[in-house]
Design an enzyme around this catalytic site. Structure first.
Site, PDB file in Angstrom:
ATOM      1  NE  ARG A  93      45.900  74.407  74.409  1.00 18.20           N
ATOM      2  CZ  ARG A  93      44.628  73.253  73.977  1.00 18.20           C
ATOM      3  NH1 ARG A  93      43.850  73.648  73.233  1.00 18.20           N
ATOM      4  NH2 ARG A  93      44.766  71.815  73.895  1.00 18.20           N
ATOM      5  NE  ARG A 132      32.907  66.951  68.748  1.00 19.91           N
ATOM      6  CZ  ARG A 132      34.459  67.502  68.630  1.00 19.91           C
ATOM      7  NH1 ARG A 132      35.012  67.134  67.082  1.00 19.91           N
ATOM      8  NH2 ARG A 132      34.741  68.614  69.140  1.00 19.91           N
ATOM      9  NE  ARG A 149      34.511  73.762  73.572  1.00 20.69           N
ATOM     10  CZ  ARG A 149      33.964  72.791  73.167  1.00 20.69           C
ATOM     11  NH1 ARG A 149      33.090  73.078  74.789  1.00 20.69           N
ATOM     12  NH2 ARG A 149      33.182  72.288  72.584  1.00 20.69           N
TER      13      ARG A 149
END
Length: 201
Positions: A93, A132, A149
């Site tokens: 990440r 979503r 994010r």
């Protein structure tokens, strides 16, 4: 079976569809699709020492640190089903985790064969994630939260692609289209690298 391997990473912002595509590609190549979330859950469920450490961190409301994340990944990649390949989703990440993965693979005389970058415009990611959130009733997923994010992805995760680009490992795939179209683009790129799919028995 030849000694050919398919050690893959799939990288893309939230809303790029990498989770769905990762599972599809892993199935096509006969390798396990491994996401960080799945690994943590498996380690916790198995009650391993690492699993207990992860549980303690999560219960304290903290993020799992890189060192522990990398240890869980190493434990998972050491399992037999990942011997001839794997597809990692959500790891590495950041640049620290790239260094950890490099060290683990180099110790086994292995390397990442290809990095699939799912390229989706920021506006498209926000639209998908907002949709979503509505469908799943997640009222806390506001556009501001989603944008934040994506900002974290752009500042922390996107730089890992530069490392793999320098190694000639990145295939940038247009992540807009139908599921089948995107899967076909990924498979075609991997085919060009000589990573042939396994014939399913």
């Amino acid at each position: 079976m030849t000694d050919q391997t398919a050690r893959l990473l799939i990288v893309g912002p939230q809303g790029s569809g990498k989770g769905t595509q990762g599972v599809r590609i892993a199935e096509a190549f006969g390798i396990p699709a491994i996401s960080t979330g799945d690994m943590f859950r498996a380690a916790v469920a198995a009650g391993t020492d690492l699993g207990k450490q992860v549980t303690a961190v999560i219960e304290a409301g903290n993020l799992v640190p890189d060192e522990l994340t990398s240890a869980v990944v190493a434990e998972r990649l050491s399992q037999e089903d990942a011997a001839d390949g794997f597809l990692l989703d959500g790891y590495p990440r950041n640049l620290g985790q790239v260094a950890d993965l490099d060290a683990f693979l180099q110790a086994r005389d292995e390397k990442i064969d290809a990095v699939i970058e799912l390229n989706v415009p920021r506006e498209e990611s926000i639209t998908r994630l907002t949709q979503r959130a509505k469908e799943q009733g997640r009222t806390d997923d506001t556009e501001e939260v989603i944008a934040n994010r994506l900002g974290i992805y752009e500042s922390e995760t996107a730089p890992i692609l530069e490392v793999y680009r320098e190694r000639g490992a990145v295939d940038t795939i247009d992540g807009v289209g139908s599921l089948d179209e995107i899967t076909e683009r990924i498979v075609a790129a991997l085919d060009r690298r000589g990573l042939a799919r396994r014939a399913l028995a």
